[in-house]
Every structure is written in C-alpha cells, then in structure tokens.
Design an enzyme around this catalytic site. Structure first.
Site, PDB file in Angstrom:
ATOM      1  N   ASN A 212       0.802  -1.234   0.000  1.00 43.22           N
ATOM      2  CA  ASN A 212       0.000   0.000   0.000  1.00 43.22           C
ATOM      3  C   ASN A 212       0.831   1.278   0.000  1.00 43.22           C
ATOM      4  OD1 ASN A 212       0.896   0.346   2.633  1.00 43.22           O
ATOM      5  ND2 ASN A 212      -1.077  -0.096   3.589  1.00 43.22           N
ATOM      6  N   ARG A 235       1.008   6.713   8.293  1.00 39.59           N
ATOM      7  CA  ARG A 235       2.409   6.685   7.900  1.00 39.59           C
ATOM      8  C   ARG A 235       2.580   7.526   6.646  1.00 39.59           C
ATOM      9  NH1 ARG A 235       3.514   5.705  12.240  1.00 39.59           N
ATOM     10  NH2 ARG A 235       4.567   3.914  13.179  1.00 39.59           N
ATOM     11  N   ASP A 259      -0.023  14.591   9.675  1.00 38.78           N
ATOM     12  CA  ASP A 259       0.822  14.549  10.875  1.00 38.78           C
ATOM     13  C   ASP A 259       2.065  13.708  10.605  1.00 38.78           C
ATOM     14  OD1 ASP A 259       1.285  15.080  13.704  1.00 38.78           O
ATOM     15  OD2 ASP A 259       0.864  12.950  14.036  1.00 38.78           O
ATOM     16  N   GLU A 264      10.021  12.329   6.461  1.00 33.95           N
ATOM     17  CA  GLU A 264      10.069  13.021   7.747  1.00 33.95           C
ATOM     18  C   GLU A 264      11.315  12.725   8.564  1.00 33.95           C
ATOM     19  OE1 GLU A 264       7.689  10.560  11.093  1.00 33.95           O
ATOM     20  OE2 GLU A 264       6.421  11.233   9.452  1.00 33.95           O
ATOM     21  N   HIS A 296       4.263  14.872  13.546  1.00 29.42           N
ATOM     22  CA  HIS A 296       4.116  13.536  14.125  1.00 29.42           C
ATOM     23  C   HIS A 296       3.825  13.629  15.632  1.00 29.42           C
ATOM     24  CE1 HIS A 296       5.217   9.165  13.015  1.00 29.42           C
ATOM     25  NE2 HIS A 296       4.425   9.160  14.063  1.00 29.42           N
TER      26      HIS A 296
END
Length: 330
Positions: A212, A235, A259, A264, A296
């Site tokens: 995915n 994610r 988020d 990241e 996050h």
C-alpha cells in the site's frame, strides 16, 4: 538488563525513568538516531529501544549481532523501519507497543480537521494582533459529510465513532471487517475504489506495507471528488507527496492535513527553526493556505507517553524471562 535508547528526547527520559522505578533496568539515552554509523554505540546493550526514525537495516542488524544485543523494542506501533525477516534470521526478538493511546491519535484527526475547516490557527494569530475581521475565515461544517476511513483497527474504529457522533455518514475499507464496530455503529464497509469516489473526507489509519505504499497517488486521486479533504495520521509513505502537491495546485484536493510525511526522518522531532530546510516539496506544501502539517504529534499525550514506557519495559521483562509477549513481532 542493560538498555540503550536511541532517538531519545527529554520527555522519553522523563517517562521511562518514572516507569523504570518498577523494573530497575540500567538505561542509557542517546539523542541521535540508530544508523549504520551510530550502531557501534549499541554493542554493550542486551536490548535497544528504537523509534520511528531509526533505521534497522541489514547492515545495522549485522553489527548488532556481533555485540550483546538480543532484543529490539519499538516504543511505537509501526515497525516498517526494520528488515524484520532478516532480524528474525539473525535471532533477534522484536516487540512493539501496538495500542498506547488510540484515542490520542483519533482526537488529533478531529483537531486537524476542525483547525482547517474553521481556520482557528489563522484567527488566533489575527486576534493577537488586534485584528478581529472575519474576512477570509468562512469555513466548512463536518456535519452531514461522508467520511471514508481506510483501516478500522484500534485508531480507525475510534475515528469512526467520533464522526458518527458528529452526524456524518461513515464508510470504511479494510481487508478485515471490524465486527464489533459494525454491531455498534452504522458504519458501512465498501471497497477502496468506492470509498475514494463517495467520501468528502478521507482519513488514513492503516499500517504501511510494500503493497500500500503510495496508495494515494495520481490514479487514486482522480477517483476522488473534486475538493476532497485528505487526512493522514498513519504513515507518510501512504501518500505520494508529489501527486498530492499537484492535486492541491489543480484544486482537486480541497484540504490536506498531515501529521506524517514520507521524508520526515530528516525533519520531524528536531528543532530546525534556525536551519535552511532543503526539502523543497515539503516547503512548498507549507505555502498552501488549505494545508495543515503537524510534526508527528498525534500520539503525544501524557497518557500515551506513560503507556508507551510501561508497555515497552513490560515487553522487555517478558523477553528477559523467556516468556511469550503478546506484543512480539513475527
């Protein structure tokens, strides 16, 4: 047991030190990530405790296997940053914290959405400057919208109940139907393509897998309603950022709240306020008035931090005593 903590912040030290009063482990905190360069610091530890931006690839695992390390404890739910098959081949036992506080992340979804829809972040800054004009602050209402939830595990099911309570039509897509959720709510399960087509708001709550990765790409976006709202607290790799950026420019995506971010690792959890951020795509996203990004922090509540610390140490206690841990990753 001697435990080495990587990517440790002051709040990690605070909550783990408090929890460790009941265990008495020897702990050492490192404020840098676990990488191929820093892994040499782990040789003396029977267990290492890692977070989302640590990278546990084959080279790292090879180095760990030459030292004392036998256990790898994730103080988070996700574990896509480890070569799990190779770790098992090398004899490591790995544990995680699958459900530290699903309510924390679910509530953050609502916080992001309400902030975007009602421009509360903009209003806050205006009022502080003595500007009480309402021009440009007209917003959207959540009531009556169709909300599509991708993934109905611990977090997704709470999100479903929240939006049910707000008067939304809730649809969901998940390979495994949550029968308990079905029995207690009016949620309807549909396939992913139908969810994309029907939802006004799409929120992602599935783990990241090879299958995915970039599930939100130019193809899936074209199936969505024009003006759709996209929320991702799962994610970062679930979204193809370039495709979403183009859809924001064309106004196919009306609002974006994230988020997490697929690149990241070099940004989040650090203070870069005096640095030049070199990620051009990320910086372009920050220029959109209809985009809201948090670093996050969806999990970041006192209750969650306490639960993370207690569960992580309890996981390691089970491994140390050669007992079965329900949170072991296979």
């Amino acid at each position: 047991m001697n435990i080495g903590f990587f990517s440790a912040k002051k709040y990690d030290e605070e909550f783990f030190n408090q929890a460790n009063k009941n265990y008495g482990y020897k702990v050492r905190y490192f404020d840098f990530s676990l990488t191929e360069k820093s892994v040499v610091m782990a040789s003396e530890f029977e267990a290492i405790c890692v977070f989302v931006n640590d990278r546990i690839n084959k080279n790292v695992l090879d180095t760990l296997s030459k030292g004392k390390t036998k256990y790898i404890a994730f103080r988070c739910a996700g574990y896509n940053n480890i070569d799990l098959q190779y770790a098992q081949k090398k004899g490591f036992r790995c544990v995680r914290v699958p459900a530290y506080s699903p309510n924390a992340v679910a509530e953050h979804v609502l916080a992001l959405l309400l902030t975007l829809y009602r421009s509360t972040h903009k209003a806050y800054n205006r009022v502080r400057e003595g500007n009480f004009s309402l021009t440009g602050l007209s917003g959207e209402e959540i009531f009556g919208k169709t909300v599509g939830i991708v993934g109905t595990g611990n977090i997704g099911s709470i999100v479903a109940n929240i939006f049910n309570g707000l008067g939304c039509e809730v649809i969901a897509s998940d390979p495994v139907v949550n029968q308990d959720l079905m029995s207690k709510s009016s949620i309807q399960y549909v396939d992913l393509e139908e969810l994309y087509q029907r939802a006004d708001i799409i929120t992602l709550h599935c783990p990241l897998t090879n299958d995915n990765r970039h599930m939100i790409d130019s193809h899936s976006i074209q199936m969505m309603k024009r003006g759709v709202t996209l929320v991702n607290t799962g994610r970062g790799g679930l979204i193809n950022t370039q495709a979403v950026y183009e859809a924001l420019k064309s106004k196919h995506i009306g609002y974006l709240a994230i988020d997490v971010y697929e690149e990241e690792a070099s940004l989040f959890f650090e203070d870069l306020s005096t640095d030049i951020i070199m990620d051009d795509l990320f910086m372009r996203l920050t220029t959109f008035p209809n985009v809201l990004i948090t670093g996050h922090q969806g999990f970041f509540t006192k209750r969650a931090l306490k639960q993370i610390a207690e569960t992580t140490l309890e996981n390691l206690k089970a491994l140390e005593k050669r007992l079965k841990s329900d949170n072991e990753i296979f």
